[in-house]
Design a protein around this motif. Structure first.
Motif, mmCIF file in Angstrom:
data_model
loop_
_atom_site.group_PDB
_atom_site.id
_atom_site.type_symbol
_atom_site.label_atom_id
_atom_site.label_comp_id
_atom_site.label_asym_id
_atom_site.label_seq_id
_atom_site.Cartn_x
_atom_site.Cartn_y
_atom_site.Cartn_z
ATOM 1 N N SER A 210 9.606 -0.400 -11.523
ATOM 2 C CA SER A 210 10.007 -1.245 -10.389
ATOM 3 C C SER A 210 9.430 -2.641 -10.529
ATOM 4 C CB SER A 210 9.497 -0.637 -9.080
ATOM 5 O OG SER A 210 9.916 0.696 -8.959
ATOM 6 N N GLU A 211 10.118 -3.621 -9.938
ATOM 7 C CA GLU A 211 9.564 -4.963 -9.858
ATOM 8 C C GLU A 211 8.482 -4.961 -8.779
ATOM 9 O OE1 GLU A 211 10.892 -9.605 -9.194
ATOM 10 O OE2 GLU A 211 12.425 -8.028 -9.208
ATOM 11 N N VAL A 212 7.315 -5.493 -9.128
ATOM 12 C CA VAL A 212 6.171 -5.453 -8.225
ATOM 13 C C VAL A 212 5.989 -6.818 -7.577
ATOM 14 C CG1 VAL A 212 3.642 -5.342 -8.218
ATOM 15 C CG2 VAL A 212 4.969 -3.589 -9.409
ATOM 16 N N LEU A 213 5.869 -6.832 -6.251
ATOM 17 C CA LEU A 213 5.570 -8.062 -5.515
ATOM 18 C C LEU A 213 4.166 -7.931 -4.943
ATOM 19 C CD1 LEU A 213 6.588 -10.783 -4.378
ATOM 20 C CD2 LEU A 213 7.367 -9.512 -2.363
ATOM 21 N N MET A 214 3.275 -8.841 -5.342
ATOM 22 C CA MET A 214 1.900 -8.802 -4.842
ATOM 23 C C MET A 214 1.665 -10.023 -3.966
ATOM 24 S SD MET A 214 -0.243 -7.727 -8.259
ATOM 25 C CE MET A 214 -1.781 -8.104 -7.428
ATOM 26 N N ALA A 220 3.988 -4.511 -3.050
ATOM 27 C CA ALA A 220 5.224 -4.090 -2.374
ATOM 28 C C ALA A 220 6.417 -4.343 -3.283
ATOM 29 C CB ALA A 220 5.361 -4.841 -1.059
ATOM 30 N N ARG A 221 7.592 -4.266 -2.702
ATOM 31 C CA ARG A 221 8.830 -4.522 -3.438
ATOM 32 C C ARG A 221 9.598 -5.696 -2.830
ATOM 33 N NH1 ARG A 221 6.169 -1.406 -5.783
ATOM 34 N NH2 ARG A 221 6.699 0.694 -6.489
ATOM 35 N N SER A 222 9.262 -6.047 -1.571
ATOM 36 C CA SER A 222 10.034 -7.099 -0.902
ATOM 37 C C SER A 222 9.129 -7.913 0.027
ATOM 38 C CB SER A 222 11.165 -6.476 -0.067
ATOM 39 O OG SER A 222 10.623 -5.797 1.058
ATOM 40 N N ARG A 223 9.579 -9.124 0.357
ATOM 41 C CA ARG A 223 8.842 -9.961 1.302
ATOM 42 C C ARG A 223 8.788 -9.317 2.683
ATOM 43 N NH1 ARG A 223 10.513 -16.267 -0.044
ATOM 44 N NH2 ARG A 223 9.344 -16.393 -2.003
ATOM 45 N N GLN A 224 9.847 -8.600 3.038
ATOM 46 C CA GLN A 224 9.848 -7.949 4.354
ATOM 47 C C GLN A 224 8.705 -6.945 4.462
ATOM 48 O OE1 GLN A 224 11.907 -8.713 7.064
ATOM 49 N NE2 GLN A 224 10.277 -7.519 8.035
ATOM 50 N N GLU A 225 8.480 -6.187 3.402
ATOM 51 C CA GLU A 225 7.365 -5.227 3.434
ATOM 52 C C GLU A 225 6.030 -5.942 3.566
ATOM 53 O OE1 GLU A 225 7.185 -2.509 0.165
ATOM 54 O OE2 GLU A 225 9.342 -2.169 0.212
ATOM 55 N N ILE A 226 5.888 -7.059 2.864
ATOM 56 C CA ILE A 226 4.645 -7.843 2.956
ATOM 57 C C ILE A 226 4.482 -8.393 4.376
ATOM 58 C CG2 ILE A 226 3.480 -9.922 2.138
ATOM 59 C CD1 ILE A 226 3.562 -8.006 -0.130
ATOM 60 N N ASP A 227 5.567 -8.921 4.922
ATOM 61 C CA ASP A 227 5.519 -9.445 6.295
ATOM 62 C C ASP A 227 5.066 -8.365 7.274
ATOM 63 O OD1 ASP A 227 6.412 -11.912 5.497
ATOM 64 O OD2 ASP A 227 8.472 -11.641 6.193
ATOM 65 N N ASP A 228 5.618 -7.180 7.118
ATOM 66 C CA ASP A 228 5.271 -6.085 8.028
ATOM 67 C C ASP A 228 3.792 -5.717 7.909
ATOM 68 O OD1 ASP A 228 7.907 -6.053 8.787
ATOM 69 O OD2 ASP A 228 8.435 -4.250 7.630
ATOM 70 N N ALA A 229 3.286 -5.691 6.677
ATOM 71 C CA ALA A 229 1.874 -5.350 6.473
ATOM 72 C C ALA A 229 0.974 -6.436 7.062
ATOM 73 C CB ALA A 229 1.596 -5.160 4.986
ATOM 74 N N PHE A 230 1.341 -7.693 6.809
ATOM 75 C CA PHE A 230 0.565 -8.812 7.367
ATOM 76 C C PHE A 230 0.511 -8.724 8.892
ATOM 77 C CE2 PHE A 230 0.838 -12.954 9.455
ATOM 78 C CZ PHE A 230 -0.410 -13.467 9.151
ATOM 79 N N THR A 231 1.662 -8.477 9.500
ATOM 80 C CA THR A 231 1.739 -8.415 10.969
ATOM 81 C C THR A 231 0.913 -7.246 11.514
ATOM 82 O OG1 THR A 231 3.926 -9.415 10.916
ATOM 83 C CG2 THR A 231 3.326 -8.229 12.932
ATOM 84 N N SER A 232 0.984 -6.105 10.831
ATOM 85 C CA SER A 232 0.208 -4.941 11.278
ATOM 86 C C SER A 232 -1.290 -5.219 11.241
ATOM 87 C CB SER A 232 0.510 -3.720 10.397
ATOM 88 O OG SER A 232 1.762 -3.180 10.714
ATOM 89 N N TRP A 233 -1.751 -5.900 10.184
ATOM 90 C CA TRP A 233 -3.181 -6.207 10.096
ATOM 91 C C TRP A 233 -3.574 -7.242 11.151
ATOM 92 C CZ3 TRP A 233 -7.441 -4.113 8.662
ATOM 93 C CH2 TRP A 233 -8.598 -4.880 8.492
ATOM 94 N N ARG A 234 -2.758 -8.280 11.290
ATOM 95 C CA ARG A 234 -3.080 -9.330 12.268
ATOM 96 C C ARG A 234 -3.134 -8.747 13.680
ATOM 97 N NH1 ARG A 234 1.356 -13.750 13.177
ATOM 98 N NH2 ARG A 234 2.229 -11.909 14.188
#
Ligand code: MN
Length: 262
Positions: A210-214, A220-234
């Protein structure tokens, strides 16, 4: 290289009983952290309730899955040199949405060959297998090289070499700390040499599908997943749990693509 996706060579630096890594609670998702020390001690706390001292030759392996948080702290006892590395392994789609986990391995299998000592952190080498969990086909070794040696390779693996101490001759190139040596797949063996010795991490695996997004502490695999993780932590919404730590929770600014569009 394979699922190995990040390396943080730590130190050597002097630490005190009260101040060491001093990394407060922060989240991870979609990856495993592989913590390995050459000298010193540190303590890991995580949202699973783990409190684990780590010393040289031992492995702390934290699997983040859908979300975990941890801190990395001074021990309250140890002072002196602290030197080690933390590696990240991208989790495959089959496990990256599952529950987090933590393993500590106080003893790991070792091999002694001519001019070479190898500790098997994860995976297998020369028929010796680590008990540590791995979600994809990979290997992680610490090598101590004391002279000319030929390392057997798997043709289907690509490899990385990260020198922690000394300098390692890899074929005809000298590799020193601060650089990562890369070997593409397709070779059967690798000549290395060091005098009087070099210590290096040797990491390999089948190229990751898979293409890896760090971004920050997330794989993750997508910016949406990163956004969701960021929001959950914040928002501290419970996804990453809670770490009991005297250190402050680490916050970060929003991903740049969010800032650009708002
Ligand atoms: Mn971390």
């Amino acid at each position: 290289m394979g699922a190995w996706c990040f390396a943080d060579h730590m130190g050597p630096a002097d630490v005190t009983k009260k101040h060491g890594l001093d990394i407060g609670p922060h989240p991870h998702a979609g990856l495993q952290t592989v913590t390995w020390l050459v000298s010193g001690e540190a303590v890991h706390h995580d949202s699973l309730g783990t409190e684990q001292l780590i010393a040289p030759g031992q492995l702390n392996l934290m699997t983040a899955g859908k979300g975990v948080s941890h801190s990395e702290e001074a021990t309250g006892q140890y002072e002196g040199s602290l030197h080690g590395i933390q590696l990240w392994i991208a989790q495959p789609d089959a496990t990256r949405g599952l529950a987090p986990a933590f393993e500590h391995h106080g003893e790991l299998p070792r091999l002694e060959m001519a001019n070479l000592g190898a500790t098997v952190l994860v995976g297998s080498f020369e028929g010796v297998t680590s008990p540590a969990r791995h979600d994809t086909d990979l290997v992680g070794l610490e090598l101590v090289v004391r002279g000319p040696t030929v390392l057997p390779l798997r043709r289907d693996y690509e490899y990385a070499i990260i020198v922690l101490e000394g300098a390692l001759l890899v074929r005809d190139e000298l590799l020193e700390p601060g650089h990562l040596g890369y070997l593409s797949s397709g070779d059967d063996e690798l000549f290395v040499d060091a005098s009087p010795f070099a210590r290096a991490m040797f990491l390999g695996g089948v190229p990751f599908k898979s293409e890896v997004l760090m971004w920050w502490n997330f794989v993750a695999r997508s910016r949406q997943e990163i956004d969701d993780a960021f929001t959950s932590w914040r928002n501290d919404d419970g996804r990453f749990g809670t770490v009991t730590s005297p250190l402050s929770r680490i916050e970060t600014t929003a991903p740049y693509w969010r800032r650009a569009s708002s």
